[in-house]
Design a protein around this motif. Structure first.
Motif, short mmCIF file in Angstrom:
data_model
loop_
_atom_site.label_atom_id
_atom_site.label_comp_id
_atom_site.label_asym_id
_atom_site.label_seq_id
_atom_site.Cartn_x
_atom_site.Cartn_y
_atom_site.Cartn_z
N GLY A 497 0.76 -1.11 -0.31
CA GLY A 497 -0.09 -0.20 -0.14
C GLY A 497 0.89 1.27 0.48
N ILE A 498 2.22 1.95 1.12
CA ILE A 498 2.91 2.36 1.03
C ILE A 498 3.83 2.60 -0.73
CG2 ILE A 498 4.71 1.66 1.75
CD1 ILE A 498 4.47 4.42 3.29
N LEU A 499 4.42 1.48 -1.03
CA LEU A 499 4.93 1.01 -2.21
C LEU A 499 4.33 1.76 -3.13
CD1 LEU A 499 6.30 -2.14 -1.28
CD2 LEU A 499 7.73 0.24 -0.87
N GLN A 500 4.15 2.85 -3.74
CA GLN A 500 3.42 4.10 -5.09
C GLN A 500 3.39 5.45 -4.41
OE1 GLN A 500 -1.28 3.36 -4.85
NE2 GLN A 500 -0.97 2.33 -2.45
N PRO A 501 3.21 6.58 -5.70
CA PRO A 501 3.38 7.23 -5.66
C PRO A 501 1.77 8.31 -4.61
CG PRO A 501 2.11 7.33 -7.78
CD PRO A 501 2.17 5.76 -6.63
N PRO A 502 2.35 9.09 -3.96
CA PRO A 502 3.42 9.83 -3.71
C PRO A 502 5.39 9.84 -2.89
CG PRO A 502 2.58 11.15 -1.95
CD PRO A 502 1.94 9.71 -2.74
N PHE A 503 5.04 8.53 -2.15
CA PHE A 503 6.01 8.13 -2.45
C PHE A 503 6.90 7.65 -2.65
CE2 PHE A 503 2.72 7.38 1.40
CZ PHE A 503 3.81 8.77 2.01
N TYR A 504 6.79 6.68 -4.10
CA TYR A 504 7.61 5.91 -5.19
C TYR A 504 6.40 6.14 -6.22
CZ TYR A 504 9.86 3.73 -7.95
OH TYR A 504 11.15 3.13 -9.45
N ASP A 505 7.25 6.68 -7.70
CA ASP A 505 6.54 7.29 -8.71
C ASP A 505 7.22 6.44 -9.56
OD1 ASP A 505 5.26 7.86 -11.21
OD2 ASP A 505 4.45 9.70 -10.31
N GLY A 516 10.90 10.16 -0.91
CA GLY A 516 9.82 10.51 -1.15
C GLY A 516 10.13 8.79 -0.13
N ILE A 517 9.38 7.91 -0.70
CA ILE A 517 10.58 6.08 -0.50
C ILE A 517 11.71 5.98 0.51
CG2 ILE A 517 11.39 4.74 -2.31
CD1 ILE A 517 8.40 3.89 0.11
N GLY A 518 12.52 6.82 0.08
CA GLY A 518 14.01 6.93 0.07
C GLY A 518 13.73 6.76 1.36
N ALA A 519 13.00 7.79 1.99
CA ALA A 519 13.07 8.35 3.96
C ALA A 519 12.42 7.29 4.65
CB ALA A 519 12.55 9.91 3.72
#
Ligand SMILES: [Zn+2]
Length: 686
Positions: A497-505, A516-519
């Protein structure tokens, strides 16, 4: 359950999410393609009237904040919620289809998911059933005559909402290859001890609303108005005494103080009114030799209270905890009473639509039963591979930072690197799904489904005792927009659920994805080295691997962070609690630092080419800040500050940046600007 730390990324109250296949965490963008303009960073969200060096959060998000008020049925609205809403749309499709499928094989996951959701949606059947399915349990409580009856009721795994104390099986924090039986404080209806004990206006208002809520429910159950009020007073008085004996949320953070192993024989002697041998026997745990007691002084108080509180008052307490746990599956008047109370707590204006509540309940009860369907639709093997690659990049960057610290000795560094290398990583969804075969779900009664689920979950937990540790288990369902670190497993976990925009695009440049997902990845890794996480080792055992000197240096740096955050004040007279939020703030600061370090290795960072007018480093910080855009009702903000270990979003943004010279440099900020701390006031651990 506090000495096994499970540190979540976001608000405890944020949970659900699913994603559309087109926006999923996809394969890496081809490195040869030119960076795209207008992707990743939303230029429209930026408020050019605010200086990035004075308030970066409002610079990056100001226009979005002005244009996106909190919807009536929500208490907070931000990037997390927007993502959740997209995810929920996928989940809804799955559930509606499952509910319409009357030919699903009896006993299959599809049948259970469809029937659970259908029963929760069937408001007419719930109204028509009235108290039919609740009455046997109410009658049982009314029949409790003495302490022995109460003890039997408390020990019975079929009883629902028993309160009084927490009880369950979990990993032994000092011997992480074994499960242990744990007991501790619990049983308060209000979410925090301080709501009972403080005398400020808001606490008094919440107590009054809580009493009104209990009084309405007791009247709905058939008590005359004056009796209902008397019963509510009895419950409030009892819970206040329990609150007085409870530890604060800050005290509960201390993993060593909340770990007290005693023999069952000793605990039986110390707390005779709890009849611990009976509790163990009824839950199939008679072979346990030891107990981990979280808060011994609380159990001492509970032991006395249980022996001395009139049985009639205890009946009201048990009756309240039974009914208040299931208002969603009772006639509408119960849900309305519950919502009136929630409004005071959170400021919500409208109740969430029934389908959304039913969806959340289904995810909570059977999340892994339809997790497979969700993953099939929304998460690809390529997405998993890409996430894994980023985790390993962050792990390498972390090792460099640890080795480069000037305050840590070689011996402590060696242990830290061992721990870092030992982090287990879970991405997307479980390899082995939970087995729901012993759980019976029908379309007949939403309420019976809740009782069955609670009993099943309790047995699922206690049946672990004596078995090898299940290292494949997940603490979040696949659609969840969140992530966590589990200290006893020494693992970091990222649901699909978290591995998508805006965290990862996949369409965005590396700067945005590392911000995003890096942080997020860096945040979870840093939980392994925050003020509590650092107390356990590579194997997940509480063990002090720090030299005395390194320990002192770390503590001084952490204390400075505590001071910084305690000075943040989002509302008049309301300050962030730097002690409660310590672990999360350290994870935010460390996570951003590590993500930045990893980003510096990319071609984009090295090339320095501007996109949409921003340098790569500027885009990294903008991507990070835009994750945290949110509006929140003042009541919900106050509730968060009192009960949630995470700081409000604006401080999760500005707090870390104010400690980072790399940020000052990226935006040309100078001493004297609000975002720039004087050298001696900065905290840098990693
Ligand atoms: Zn966290």
């Amino acid at each position: 359950m506090s000495s096994t730390t499970i540190s979540r990324f976001a608000l405890a109250t944020l949970g659900l999410g699913t994603l559309a296949a087109t926006t999923a965490f996809g394969p890496p963008a081809r490195k040869t393609s030119p960076p795209q303009q207008g992707v990743g960073i939303s230029l429209a969200n930026i408020d050019q009237s605010v200086s990035p060096c004075e308030d970066f959060y409002h610079y990056a998000n100001g226009n979005w904040i002005k244009n996106n008020p909190v919807p009536a049925a929500e208490t907070r609205w931000g990037a997390f919620n927007e993502l959740q809403d997209r995810n929920i749309a996928v989940e809804k499709r799955i559930l509606v289809k499952a509910a319409a499928d009357r030919s699903a094989k009896p006993g299959s996951n599809l049948q259970k998911v469809g029937d659970f959701y259908a029963a929760a949606m069937d408001s007419a059947a719930i109204e028509a059933a009235g108290l039919k399915y609740l009455q046997p349990r109410l009658t049982q409580i009314a029949g409790l005559k003495n302490l022995s009856d109460i003890q039997k009721y408390m020990a019975d795994p079929k009883s629902f909402g028993t309160g009084w104390y927490s009880f369950g099986v979990r990993q032994d924090s000092k011997n992480s290859t074994q499960y242990a039986v744990a007991m501790g404080q619990g049983g308060l209806g209000l979410g925090d001890r301080d709501y009972y004990l403080k005398d400020d206006g808001r606490s008094k208002g919440i107590r009054a609303a809580y009493k009104a809520y209990m009084t309405s429910v007791f009247q709905l159950l058939g008590d005359a108005p004056s009796l209902a009020a008397t019963n509510a007073d009895a419950v409030l008085a009892l819970e206040t005494k329990m609150a007085q004996a409870s530890r604060s949320r800050v005290e509960l953070r201390d993993r060593l103080k909340n770990y007290n192993k005693v023999t069952v024989a000793q605990a039986t002697k110390d707390y005779p009114s709890l009849d611990i041998p009976l509790v163990l026997k009824e839950n199939g745990l008679s072979s346990a030799q030891d107990l981990i007691i979280g808060q011994p002084e609380y159990l001492t108080a509970a032991n006395t209270l249980m022996a001395n509180t009139p049985i009639a008052d205890q009946q009201q307490y048990l009756r309240w905890h039974l009914v208040s746990g299931v208002t969603s599956a009772l006639p509408k008047a119960y849900g309305d009473a519950s919502f009136r109370f929630q409004q005071v707590l959170t400021g919500a204006k409208l109740q969430q639509p029934r389908w959304k509540r039913a969806l959340r309940a289904t995810d909570g009860a059977l999340g892994e039963a339809f997790g497979q369907l969700y993953v099939d639709e929304a998460f690809s093997p390529a997405a998993k591979a890409r996430a894994k690659e980023m985790v390993e990049n962050l792990r390498r960057a972390y090792a460099e930072r640890i080795m480069a610290t000037d305050w840590m000795s070689a011996d402590t560094k060696k242990e830290a690197i061992q721990k870092l290398n030992a982090f287990a990583v879970k991405i997307g969804y479980p390899d082995k799904w939970k087995d729901y075969s012993k759980l019976k779900i029908t379309r007949q009664s939403a309420l019976e489904n809740l009782f069955a689920t609670a009993e099943w979950a309790g047995k699922d937990n206690t049946s672990k005792f004596g078995k090898p540790i299940d290292r494949g288990e997940w603490g979040m369902t696949p659609p969840t927009v969140n992530a966590y670190y589990n200290s006893s497993m020494n693992e970091i976990v990222f649901p699909a659920g978290i591995l998508q925009p805006p965290f990862y695009d996949p369409k965005a440049d590396d700067a945005v994805n590392y911000g995003g997902i890096g942080a997020v990845i860096g945040h979870e890794m840093t939980h392994g080295f925050d003020d509590q996480g650092r107390r356990s080792d590579a194997k997940g055992n509480l063990r002090d691997w720090w030299t005395k000197e390194d320990n002192e240096k770390f503590s001084a740096k952490a204390a400075m962070v505590g001071k910084q955050y305690s000075a943040f004040s989002p509302l008049d007279s309301v300050h962030v609690n730097g002690d409660l939020t310590m672990g999360e703030n350290l994870a935010d600061i460390g996570g951003l630092t590590i993500a930045y370090q990893a980003f510096q290795k990319t071609a984009e960072a090295k090339g320095g080419q501007k996109i949409d007018g921003f340098t790569p480093n500027q885009r990294f910080f903008l991507g990070f800040a835009q994750i945290w855009r949110a509006n929140q009702r003042p009541e919900a903000l106050r509730q968060q500050i009192q009960t949630d270990p995470h700081s409000p979003g604006q401080y999760r943004t500005n707090g870390p940046l104010m400690n980072m010279p790399e940020f000052y440099e990226a935006f040309g900020c100078k001493e004297g600007n609000k975002m720039v701390r004087a050298t001696q006031d900065r905290s840098r651990i990693w």
